[in-house]
Scaffold this active site. Structure first.
Site, PDB file in Angstrom:
ATOM      1  N   HIS A  90       0.874  -1.214   0.071  1.00 51.48           N
ATOM      2  CA  HIS A  90       0.093  -0.078  -0.043  1.00 51.48           C
ATOM      3  C   HIS A  90       1.006   1.187  -0.087  1.00 51.48           C
ATOM      4  O   HIS A  90       1.521   1.458   0.951  1.00 51.48           O
ATOM      5  CB  HIS A  90      -0.876   0.024   1.368  1.00 51.48           C
ATOM      6  CG  HIS A  90      -2.138   0.969   1.346  1.00 51.48           C
ATOM      7  ND1 HIS A  90      -1.727   1.992   2.550  1.00 51.48           N
ATOM      8  CD2 HIS A  90      -2.916   1.112   0.712  1.00 51.48           C
ATOM      9  CE1 HIS A  90      -2.735   2.827   2.164  1.00 51.48           C
ATOM     10  NE2 HIS A  90      -3.530   2.593   1.450  1.00 51.48           N
ATOM     11  N   HIS A 145      -0.733  10.068  -3.230  1.00 51.83           N
ATOM     12  CA  HIS A 145      -2.003   9.571  -2.691  1.00 51.83           C
ATOM     13  C   HIS A 145      -3.196  10.380  -2.983  1.00 51.83           C
ATOM     14  O   HIS A 145      -4.431   9.989  -2.885  1.00 51.83           O
ATOM     15  CB  HIS A 145      -1.925   9.406  -1.320  1.00 51.83           C
ATOM     16  CG  HIS A 145      -3.253   8.780  -0.446  1.00 51.83           C
ATOM     17  ND1 HIS A 145      -3.888   9.677   0.184  1.00 51.83           N
ATOM     18  CD2 HIS A 145      -3.786   7.521  -0.667  1.00 51.83           C
ATOM     19  CE1 HIS A 145      -5.150   9.118   0.688  1.00 51.83           C
ATOM     20  NE2 HIS A 145      -4.835   7.701   0.278  1.00 51.83           N
TER      21      HIS A 145
HETATM   22 CA    CA Z   1      -4.983   3.840  -3.122  1.00 54.96          CA
END
Ligand code: CA
Length: 311
Positions: free
Chosen positions: A7, A49
């Site tokens: 992630h 992000h």
């Molecule tokens: Ca993402």
């Protein structure tokens, strides 16, 4: 065996979405590296992000006059040449303190914000050097907002993936998005040849116009399955920790996914943010692998999950 999806890279250890965090995740044995995709003013795809730059870089110091009326700095207002001048930092809150205080120190390090092209090149080079086939897992961030801003990310992303040599469903690629309309469009209008994952959030996050309560019903999941290959729910959608003595139980969503032949890739497994109902990170991961039966996990700590899955 469940796949390990890094992630934002090995973001438990290095600032999220930096090339260093991706390289580290590769070395830790992740199966997929995630890329969140945002567009610059000159239409370059960045790995970032969210659409803002201020919580993860020195943009306010470098370009003090360039915030919008809301006080935020938007990647869409900067050309790639300008973004290349920025230092990328570990994520901060609005008051400048660390979101994750035990991680890489905020406001420090020598990192930049990568483009998607740079990251795809890195993945190819690492795979060649190590004889591996680590995949990519790009997320189209806020497609409706980007279109209002005059840029359509989805076709640009598909073109970059093709340029990088990815061709179809047999390649190690998942394209993910929170916006159900965009997932449909990717499959039905843009002929996306890659596997698609519908991300599932909570309506309160205002992430997109999608109604996630409706989406988690049998009818909603069947609609998703008509166009997508998997779902990426928040891990809280898969367990209920409140009903029986604090012992977690599995919700119906995992069964719905399996019945509709959707892979199940929940997010986000964080060693420094273990949710209620689980004593340790290891317990959390083991419950999701063994009891929920996930096909993959988004994690900030790929080394920890890789070693747990080996046992
Ligand atoms: Ca993402």
């Amino acid at each position: 065996m469940a796949v390990v999806i890094a992630h934002r890279g090995a973001s438990g250890y290095l600032p999220e979405h930096t090339l260093a965090a991706k390289r580290l995740a590769f070395e830790m044995g992740a199966d997929y590296l995630e890329q969140d995709i945002v567009a610059s003013r000159d239409g370059e795809l960045l790995v970032l992000h969210d659409v803002h730059l201020d919580r993860i870089s020195n943009v306010a110091e470098k370009y003090p006059e360039r915030c919008r009326e809301d006080g935020r700095y938007y990647a869409r207002d900067f050309d790639l040449d300008e973004i290349r001048q920025l230092s990328a930092w570990e994520r901060m809150r609005a008051d400048g303190t660390a979101v994750y205080p035990d991680r890489y120190p905020v406001r420090s390090g020598d990192f930049g914000i990568p483009t998607l092209a740079e990251e795809l090149a890195l993945v190819r080079e690492l795979n060649e050097a190590h004889g591996r086939d680590v995949g990519v897992y790009p997320e189209i961030k806020r497609p409706a907002w980007h279109k209002e801003e005059g840029v359509d990310i989805a076709p640009l992303l598909l073109a970059e993936l093709r340029t990088a040599g990815y061709e179809g469903k047999d390649d190690p690629v998942f394209v993910q998005c929170f916006d159900a309309g965009e997932v449909r469009r990717l499959r039905l209008e843009l002929d996306c040849p890659f596997r698609l994952v519908q991300l599932i959030g909570n309506n309160s996050w205002l992430e997109s116009a999608t109604d996630y309560d409706a989406l988690r019903t049998p009818e909603g999941i069947a609609e998703v399955a008509a166009v997508a290959d998997g779902i990426g729910p928040h891990l809280s959608h898969l367990v209920d920790v409140e009903n029986v003595d604090g012992i977690p139980t599995v919700t119906d969503l995992a069964t719905l996914a399996r019945d509709n032949e959707l892979v199940l890739h929940p997010y986000t497994f964080r060693a420094d943010d273990v949710p209620p109902g689980f004593a340790t990170f290891d317990d959390l991961v083991q419950f999701f692998v063994q009891e929920v039966g996930v096909d993959g996990l988004f994690t900030d700590f790929p080394d920890r999950v890789v070693s747990l899955l080996k046992v």
